[in-house]
Motif scaffolding. Structure first.
Motif, PDB file in Angstrom:
ATOM      1  N   SER A  40     -11.785  14.050  27.125  1.00 31.90           N
ATOM      2  CA  SER A  40     -11.745  14.323  28.569  1.00 31.90           C
ATOM      3  C   SER A  40     -13.135  14.490  29.162  1.00 31.90           C
ATOM      4  O   SER A  40     -13.435  13.926  30.214  1.00 31.90           O
ATOM      5  CB  SER A  40     -10.912  15.568  28.856  1.00 31.90           C
ATOM      6  OG  SER A  40      -9.574  15.316  28.524  1.00 31.90           O
ATOM      7  N   PRO A  67      -3.771   6.622  21.231  1.00 32.70           N
ATOM      8  CA  PRO A  67      -2.924   6.731  22.425  1.00 32.70           C
ATOM      9  C   PRO A  67      -3.492   7.679  23.481  1.00 32.70           C
ATOM     10  O   PRO A  67      -3.343   7.431  24.682  1.00 32.70           O
ATOM     11  CB  PRO A  67      -1.595   7.258  21.881  1.00 32.70           C
ATOM     12  CG  PRO A  67      -1.603   6.936  20.434  1.00 32.70           C
ATOM     13  CD  PRO A  67      -3.034   6.944  20.010  1.00 32.70           C
ATOM     14  N   ALA A  68      -4.181   8.737  23.051  1.00 32.22           N
ATOM     15  CA  ALA A  68      -4.794   9.656  24.016  1.00 32.22           C
ATOM     16  C   ALA A  68      -5.890   8.959  24.808  1.00 32.22           C
ATOM     17  O   ALA A  68      -6.001   9.140  26.028  1.00 32.22           O
ATOM     18  CB  ALA A  68      -5.348  10.876  23.288  1.00 32.22           C
ATOM     19  N   VAL A  70      -6.059   5.726  25.362  1.00 33.95           N
ATOM     20  CA  VAL A  70      -5.396   4.743  26.230  1.00 33.95           C
ATOM     21  C   VAL A  70      -4.843   5.429  27.478  1.00 33.95           C
ATOM     22  O   VAL A  70      -4.965   4.906  28.591  1.00 33.95           O
ATOM     23  CB  VAL A  70      -4.290   3.998  25.445  1.00 33.95           C
ATOM     24  CG1 VAL A  70      -3.429   3.169  26.370  1.00 33.95           C
ATOM     25  CG2 VAL A  70      -4.914   3.135  24.369  1.00 33.95           C
ATOM     26  N   ARG A  71      -4.249   6.602  27.311  1.00 31.42           N
ATOM     27  CA  ARG A  71      -3.725   7.346  28.483  1.00 31.42           C
ATOM     28  C   ARG A  71      -4.849   7.733  29.435  1.00 31.42           C
ATOM     29  O   ARG A  71      -4.713   7.608  30.643  1.00 31.42           O
ATOM     30  CB  ARG A  71      -2.992   8.609  28.034  1.00 31.42           C
ATOM     31  CG  ARG A  71      -1.574   8.401  27.597  1.00 31.42           C
ATOM     32  CD  ARG A  71      -0.835   9.723  27.456  1.00 31.42           C
ATOM     33  NE  ARG A  71      -1.493  10.660  26.540  1.00 31.42           N
ATOM     34  CZ  ARG A  71      -1.332  10.681  25.226  1.00 31.42           C
ATOM     35  NH1 ARG A  71      -0.535   9.801  24.640  1.00 31.42           N
ATOM     36  NH2 ARG A  71      -1.956  11.577  24.483  1.00 31.42           N
ATOM     37  N   GLU A  72      -5.927   8.240  28.890  1.00 33.80           N
ATOM     38  CA  GLU A  72      -7.035   8.726  29.718  1.00 33.80           C
ATOM     39  C   GLU A  72      -7.843   7.591  30.343  1.00 33.80           C
ATOM     40  O   GLU A  72      -8.415   7.764  31.411  1.00 33.80           O
ATOM     41  CB  GLU A  72      -7.974   9.604  28.884  1.00 33.80           C
ATOM     42  CG  GLU A  72      -7.362  10.886  28.399  1.00 33.80           C
ATOM     43  CD  GLU A  72      -7.241  11.932  29.492  1.00 33.80           C
ATOM     44  OE1 GLU A  72      -8.015  11.882  30.466  1.00 33.80           O
ATOM     45  OE2 GLU A  72      -6.359  12.785  29.370  1.00 33.80           O
ATOM     46  N   ALA A  74      -6.827   4.238  30.912  1.00 34.52           N
ATOM     47  CA  ALA A  74      -5.984   3.067  31.179  1.00 34.52           C
ATOM     48  C   ALA A  74      -6.780   2.040  31.982  1.00 34.52           C
ATOM     49  O   ALA A  74      -7.465   2.370  32.933  1.00 34.52           O
ATOM     50  CB  ALA A  74      -4.738   3.490  31.939  1.00 34.52           C
TER      51      ALA A  74
END
Length: 86
Positions: A40, A67-68, A70-72, A74
């Protein structure tokens, strides 16, 4: 031409040998992290063009970072590098 800003997560277990990030560090603006916990803060400060994740012996905990990211992040290109035995 402006340097490409690369957000590099070096998630290798062994850091006694140079990683791939060392090959590109002199050519591009490289923001390097050795911990997935910094995702983050890294995103907010870096404004990267591309994200790279380097593994040597990927395990479930290290792969869960992907995946974290990719979420953050995108929409940003994500490159994953592993060693030949992975």
């Amino acid at each position: 031409m402006a340097a490409i800003r690369i957000l590099w997560f070096d998630l290798r277990r062994r850091h006694d040998e140079p990683g791939l990030a060392d090959l590109v560090s002199g050519k591009h603006a490289l923001i390097r992290f050795e911990s997935a916990g910094a995702i983050s803060s890294a995103i907010g400060n870096a404004h990267p063009h591309v994200v790279c994740v380097e593994f040597d012996y990927p395990d479930e905990a290290r792969l869960a970072v992907v995946p974290a990211i990719v979420r953050e992040l995108a929409g940003l290109p994500l490159l994953m590098f592993t060693e030949y035995h992975s």
